[in-house]
Design an enzyme around this catalytic site. Structure first.
Site, PDB file in Angstrom:
ATOM      1  N   ALA A  12      41.964  45.876  42.109  1.00 35.16           N
ATOM      2  CA  ALA A  12      42.531  46.087  41.515  1.00 35.16           C
ATOM      3  C   ALA A  12      44.345  45.279  41.475  1.00 35.16           C
ATOM      4  O   ALA A  12      44.817  45.895  42.562  1.00 35.16           O
ATOM      5  CB  ALA A  12      43.068  47.973  41.862  1.00 35.16           C
ATOM      6  N   ILE A  17      43.229  46.998  36.523  1.00 36.52           N
ATOM      7  CA  ILE A  17      42.187  46.566  36.852  1.00 36.52           C
ATOM      8  C   ILE A  17      41.404  45.528  36.149  1.00 36.52           C
ATOM      9  O   ILE A  17      41.149  46.046  35.123  1.00 36.52           O
ATOM     10  CB  ILE A  17      41.465  47.998  36.687  1.00 36.52           C
ATOM     11  CG1 ILE A  17      42.794  49.137  37.787  1.00 36.52           C
ATOM     12  CG2 ILE A  17      40.830  47.871  38.134  1.00 36.52           C
ATOM     13  CD1 ILE A  17      41.915  50.522  38.232  1.00 36.52           C
ATOM     14  N   LYS A  18      40.577  44.438  36.722  1.00 34.37           N
ATOM     15  CA  LYS A  18      40.023  43.978  36.151  1.00 34.37           C
ATOM     16  C   LYS A  18      38.808  44.142  37.257  1.00 34.37           C
ATOM     17  O   LYS A  18      38.086  43.749  38.380  1.00 34.37           O
ATOM     18  CB  LYS A  18      41.225  42.461  36.467  1.00 34.37           C
ATOM     19  CG  LYS A  18      40.178  41.275  35.966  1.00 34.37           C
ATOM     20  CD  LYS A  18      40.543  39.431  36.012  1.00 34.37           C
ATOM     21  CE  LYS A  18      40.006  38.518  35.321  1.00 34.37           C
ATOM     22  NZ  LYS A  18      41.129  37.578  35.498  1.00 34.37           N
ATOM     23  N   GLY A  97      49.006  40.122  51.348  1.00 35.21           N
ATOM     24  CA  GLY A  97      48.257  40.548  50.035  1.00 35.21           C
ATOM     25  C   GLY A  97      47.004  40.001  49.701  1.00 35.21           C
ATOM     26  O   GLY A  97      46.371  38.796  49.733  1.00 35.21           O
ATOM     27  N   ILE A  98      45.604  41.294  49.386  1.00 36.01           N
ATOM     28  CA  ILE A  98      44.484  40.807  49.294  1.00 36.01           C
ATOM     29  C   ILE A  98      44.457  40.001  48.167  1.00 36.01           C
ATOM     30  O   ILE A  98      43.241  38.814  47.807  1.00 36.01           O
ATOM     31  CB  ILE A  98      43.502  42.076  49.242  1.00 36.01           C
ATOM     32  CG1 ILE A  98      41.645  41.590  49.247  1.00 36.01           C
ATOM     33  CG2 ILE A  98      43.729  43.018  48.303  1.00 36.01           C
ATOM     34  CD1 ILE A  98      41.425  40.621  50.396  1.00 36.01           C
ATOM     35  N   ASP A  99      45.188  40.272  46.869  1.00 31.38           N
ATOM     36  CA  ASP A  99      45.522  39.027  45.870  1.00 31.38           C
ATOM     37  C   ASP A  99      45.246  37.732  45.985  1.00 31.38           C
ATOM     38  O   ASP A  99      45.125  36.161  45.305  1.00 31.38           O
ATOM     39  CB  ASP A  99      45.509  39.800  44.428  1.00 31.38           C
ATOM     40  CG  ASP A  99      47.164  40.037  45.142  1.00 31.38           C
ATOM     41  OD1 ASP A  99      47.687  39.691  46.393  1.00 31.38           O
ATOM     42  OD2 ASP A  99      48.292  40.107  44.243  1.00 31.38           O
ATOM     43  N   ARG A 100      46.535  37.162  46.551  1.00 28.54           N
ATOM     44  CA  ARG A 100      46.766  36.363  47.204  1.00 28.54           C
ATOM     45  C   ARG A 100      45.848  35.496  47.706  1.00 28.54           C
ATOM     46  O   ARG A 100      45.619  33.765  47.745  1.00 28.54           O
ATOM     47  CB  ARG A 100      48.038  35.717  48.234  1.00 28.54           C
ATOM     48  CG  ARG A 100      49.278  36.735  47.052  1.00 28.54           C
ATOM     49  CD  ARG A 100      50.552  36.746  47.969  1.00 28.54           C
ATOM     50  NE  ARG A 100      51.320  35.339  48.545  1.00 28.54           N
ATOM     51  CZ  ARG A 100      52.175  35.818  49.498  1.00 28.54           C
ATOM     52  NH1 ARG A 100      52.476  36.611  50.413  1.00 28.54           N
ATOM     53  NH2 ARG A 100      52.057  34.468  50.077  1.00 28.54           N
ATOM     54  N   ASP A 119      49.827  32.469  40.954  1.00 27.88           N
ATOM     55  CA  ASP A 119      49.373  33.384  40.101  1.00 27.88           C
ATOM     56  C   ASP A 119      50.596  34.133  39.383  1.00 27.88           C
ATOM     57  O   ASP A 119      51.506  35.002  40.762  1.00 27.88           O
ATOM     58  CB  ASP A 119      49.065  34.495  41.511  1.00 27.88           C
ATOM     59  CG  ASP A 119      48.365  36.286  40.909  1.00 27.88           C
ATOM     60  OD1 ASP A 119      48.447  35.714  39.300  1.00 27.88           O
ATOM     61  OD2 ASP A 119      46.932  36.715  40.953  1.00 27.88           O
TER      62      ASP A 119
END
Length: 244
Positions: A12, A17-18, A97-100, A119
């Site tokens: 998310a 959202i993927k 950040g969890i995405d990072r 990213d």
């Protein structure tokens, strides 16, 4: 449960959202949307959930996905001090950040060397990881759309329609080109500066604006559209093994 199972990764992000479905290590499909893709034949045994959204938004999405797949095991991923042989540089690891974090883990395992991870989405996030798996830190800057929107929101007469955004040669000769190409140049200058600091590092790029930057950067890059999902699979599988 074996980690060689059916996994759904829910990523998310800030603007979308993927959903990525894995069968073992193979990516079966990737979908984007505002809600869970329940109309599929895929029944995940485990769901790895990663969200940079607010607690309230994350809770709503959690409930939506859990309602669609009530029998699936669930692991919420958060940034850690260490995972999958990668060490987080943050003094407070959970604030990365969890995405990072997932991108850093995936890039380290894909490249197995010194790597810069970019990213390029709502924000342009850059992280640096050495060959030993030490995350050295990184940057967060506005993404291309955010820069454009910020400029337009703070000015009264800088305006243009989307159909006016066309490529041209030489210096921009319209407001549309001046704004869009100016924002591109800002992003490119930022990335070129990092390349100057780490000239020997390999580069891994992901995110919605990755290709737009890839074509103009003049740096050897590898593009992995599913980088965050690959990191989620690695970290989630490690946690799943630890729970068994």
């Amino acid at each position: 449960m074996s980690v060689e199972s059916r996994v759904l990764v829910v990523d998310a992000g800030n603007t979308s959202i993927k959903f990525t479905a894995f069968e073992g290590e193979q990516v079966l499909w990737v979908l984007r949307g505002d809600s869970c893709p329940a109309e599929t034949d895929f029944a995940p045994q485990v769901i790895y959930f990663a969200s940079v959204r607010s607690k309230e938004q994350s809770a709503l999405l959690h409930a939506d996905v859990q309602a669609a797949f009530p029998s699936s095991e669930w692991i919420t991923l958060t940034s850690q001090a260490t995972a999958c042989c990668v060490r987080n540089a943050y003094i407070e690891p959970e604030r990365l950040g969890i995405d990072r974090w997932l991108g850093v883990v995936a890039a380290h395992h894909l490249i197995k060397g010194n790597v810069v991870v970019v990213d390029a989405g709502t924000a342009i996030k850059v992280d640096v990881v050495n060959s030993e798996g030490a995350h050295l830190g990184g940057y967060i800057a506005p993404g291309l759309a955010m820069m454009t929107e910020s400029l337009l929101s703070k000015t009264a007469r800088i305006r243009f329609d989307s159909h006016e955004v066309v490529e041209g040669e030489g210096l921009p000769n319209s407001t549309a080109r001046a704004v869009t190409e100016g924002c591109h140049e800002m992003a490119l200058g930022f990335l070129e500066r990092i390349h100057h600091l780490y000239p020997e590092f390999k580069w891994v790029v992901t995110g919605g604006d990755a290709q737009a930057l890839l074509n103009r950067l003049g740096i050897a890059l590898e593009c992995f559209p599913n980088l965050v999902a690959l990191g989620a699979k690695l970290v989630g599988d490690e946690q799943l093994r630890g729970n068994k």
